[in-house]
Structure formats: structure tokens, C-alpha cells
Motif scaffolding. Structure first.
Motif, PDB file in Angstrom:
ATOM      1  N   UNK A  40      13.169  -0.830  -7.772  1.00 12.19           N
ATOM      2  CA  UNK A  40      12.706  -0.883  -6.380  1.00 12.19           C
ATOM      3  C   UNK A  40      11.446  -0.055  -6.219  1.00 12.19           C
ATOM      4  N   UNK A  41      11.449   1.160  -6.746  1.00 12.31           N
ATOM      5  CA  UNK A  41      10.316   2.063  -6.628  1.00 12.31           C
ATOM      6  C   UNK A  41       9.066   1.500  -7.304  1.00 12.31           C
ATOM      7  N   UNK A  42       9.191   1.039  -8.537  1.00 10.23           N
ATOM      8  CA  UNK A  42       8.039   0.520  -9.283  1.00 10.23           C
ATOM      9  C   UNK A  42       7.502  -0.748  -8.635  1.00 10.23           C
ATOM     10  N   UNK A  43       8.379  -1.638  -8.238  1.00  6.90           N
ATOM     11  CA  UNK A  43       7.944  -2.873  -7.598  1.00  6.90           C
ATOM     12  C   UNK A  43       7.242  -2.569  -6.281  1.00  6.90           C
ATOM     13  N   UNK A  44       7.770  -1.637  -5.523  1.00 10.38           N
ATOM     14  CA  UNK A  44       7.142  -1.245  -4.260  1.00 10.38           C
ATOM     15  C   UNK A  44       5.760  -0.647  -4.502  1.00 10.38           C
ATOM     16  N   UNK A  46       3.750  -1.190  -6.988  1.00 10.78           N
ATOM     17  CA  UNK A  46       2.833  -2.213  -7.500  1.00 10.78           C
ATOM     18  C   UNK A  46       2.483  -3.292  -6.479  1.00 10.78           C
ATOM     19  N   UNK A  47       3.435  -3.655  -5.615  1.00  7.70           N
ATOM     20  CA  UNK A  47       3.246  -4.821  -4.747  1.00  7.70           C
ATOM     21  C   UNK A  47       3.496  -4.575  -3.270  1.00  7.70           C
ATOM     22  N   UNK A  48       3.877  -3.393  -2.892  1.00 13.51           N
ATOM     23  CA  UNK A  48       4.208  -3.147  -1.496  1.00 13.51           C
ATOM     24  C   UNK A  48       5.588  -3.667  -1.172  1.00 13.51           C
ATOM     25  N   UNK A  49       5.930  -3.658   0.079  1.00 13.33           N
ATOM     26  CA  UNK A  49       7.262  -4.061   0.519  1.00 13.33           C
ATOM     27  C   UNK A  49       7.565  -5.519   0.182  1.00 13.33           C
ATOM     28  N   UNK A  50       6.576  -6.381   0.233  1.00 12.54           N
ATOM     29  CA  UNK A  50       6.788  -7.800  -0.084  1.00 12.54           C
ATOM     30  C   UNK A  50       7.111  -8.002  -1.561  1.00 12.54           C
ATOM     31  N   UNK A  51       6.730  -7.056  -2.415  1.00 15.73           N
ATOM     32  CA  UNK A  51       6.957  -7.172  -3.855  1.00 15.73           C
ATOM     33  C   UNK A  51       8.412  -7.180  -4.245  1.00 15.73           C
ATOM     34  N   UNK A  52       9.260  -6.634  -3.409  1.00 12.84           N
ATOM     35  CA  UNK A  52      10.682  -6.590  -3.732  1.00 12.84           C
ATOM     36  C   UNK A  52      11.267  -8.003  -3.775  1.00 12.84           C
ATOM     37  N   UNK A  53      10.621  -8.943  -3.092  1.00 15.52           N
ATOM     38  CA  UNK A  53      11.109 -10.320  -3.080  1.00 15.52           C
ATOM     39  C   UNK A  53      10.539 -11.159  -4.220  1.00 15.52           C
ATOM     40  N   UNK A  54       9.616 -10.619  -4.970  1.00 15.65           N
ATOM     41  CA  UNK A  54       8.948 -11.367  -6.030  1.00 15.65           C
ATOM     42  C   UNK A  54       9.739 -11.331  -7.333  1.00 15.65           C
ATOM     43  N   UNK A  59      12.166  -9.140 -13.076  1.00 18.76           N
ATOM     44  CA  UNK A  59      11.731  -8.844 -14.442  1.00 18.76           C
ATOM     45  C   UNK A  59      11.821  -7.338 -14.702  1.00 18.76           C
ATOM     46  N   UNK A  60      11.347  -6.547 -13.756  1.00 22.16           N
ATOM     47  CA  UNK A  60      11.413  -5.090 -13.885  1.00 22.16           C
ATOM     48  C   UNK A  60      12.865  -4.630 -13.951  1.00 22.16           C
ATOM     49  N   UNK A  61      13.713  -5.228 -13.123  1.00 17.96           N
ATOM     50  CA  UNK A  61      15.127  -4.863 -13.103  1.00 17.96           C
ATOM     51  C   UNK A  61      15.793  -5.183 -14.438  1.00 17.96           C
ATOM     52  N   UNK A  62      15.526  -6.343 -14.990  1.00 16.94           N
ATOM     53  CA  UNK A  62      16.126  -6.726 -16.266  1.00 16.94           C
ATOM     54  C   UNK A  62      15.750  -5.737 -17.367  1.00 16.94           C
ATOM     55  N   UNK A  63      14.484  -5.419 -17.454  1.00 18.48           N
ATOM     56  CA  UNK A  63      14.031  -4.462 -18.473  1.00 18.48           C
ATOM     57  C   UNK A  63      14.630  -3.086 -18.212  1.00 18.48           C
ATOM     58  N   UNK A  64      14.625  -2.661 -16.954  1.00 20.67           N
ATOM     59  CA  UNK A  64      15.153  -1.342 -16.601  1.00 20.67           C
ATOM     60  C   UNK A  64      16.647  -1.236 -16.896  1.00 20.67           C
TER      61      UNK A  64
END
Length: 91
Positions: A40-44, A46-54, A59-64
């Protein structure tokens, strides 16, 4: 130094065994919770609040999940050894 309450709690955990402790406390609790928060933190960032839906989030979650689960395994082993050492000192 462990107080009496902590000592009883550790005895219950200890009775379930090292493998149970490492998987539950290390991999599932520490690893998965950290992976989700990290994603959540990294996606936010990199992409802002809308990035959480991308798809970036998934992909980040799977790797994490993979990385932090492995880290959680080793963290669980370390905590088990540390707790055992403290337990032996108390007896």
C-alpha cells in the motif's frame, strides 16, 4: 526479564512447537501484514491514491508477500531462539 504473565503466554506458545510459532508469528502475522502495508505504501508513493487500484499494487503485493514471508520465517526463528534463551534464564 519475563514477567509471570509473559512466561505463561510463552509456555502456551512453546507447547504448540517451534514450527507452529515460526509459521504463525513469523510468516503469517509478520510477513503478510508487513507485505500488505509495504505494498500500500509503495504503490501510494509511486502512483498516489489512485495507484492502489492499479495492477501495480497487485504486482507489488505478490512480490512483497514472497519476500516478506521468507523474511518472516527467519524473523520467527530468531524470536523463537531469543524467547527460549530468556526462558532458560528465568528457570
Amino acid at each position: 526479564m519475563l514477567n509471570e504473565r509473559s512466561e505463561k503466554r510463552w509456555e502456551k506458545m512453546r507447547a504448540k512447537g517451534k514450527r507452529h510459532f515460526v509459521v504463525n508469528s513469523g510468516v503469517l502475522r509478520w510477513g503478510l501484514i508487513t507485505a500488505v502495508l509495504y505494498s500500500i505504501f509503495v504503490t501510494y508513493l509511486n502512483n498516489g491514491l489512485a495507484g492502489i487500484l492499479l495492477n501495480d499494487f497487485l504486482r507489488t503485493l505478490l512480490i512483497a508477500v514472497i519476500v516478506f514471508s521468507i523474511g518472516g520465517y527467519f524473523w520467527g526463528i530468531w524470536v523463537w531462539k531469543w524467547q527460549e534463551k530468556n526462558h532458560r534464564k528465568e528457570q
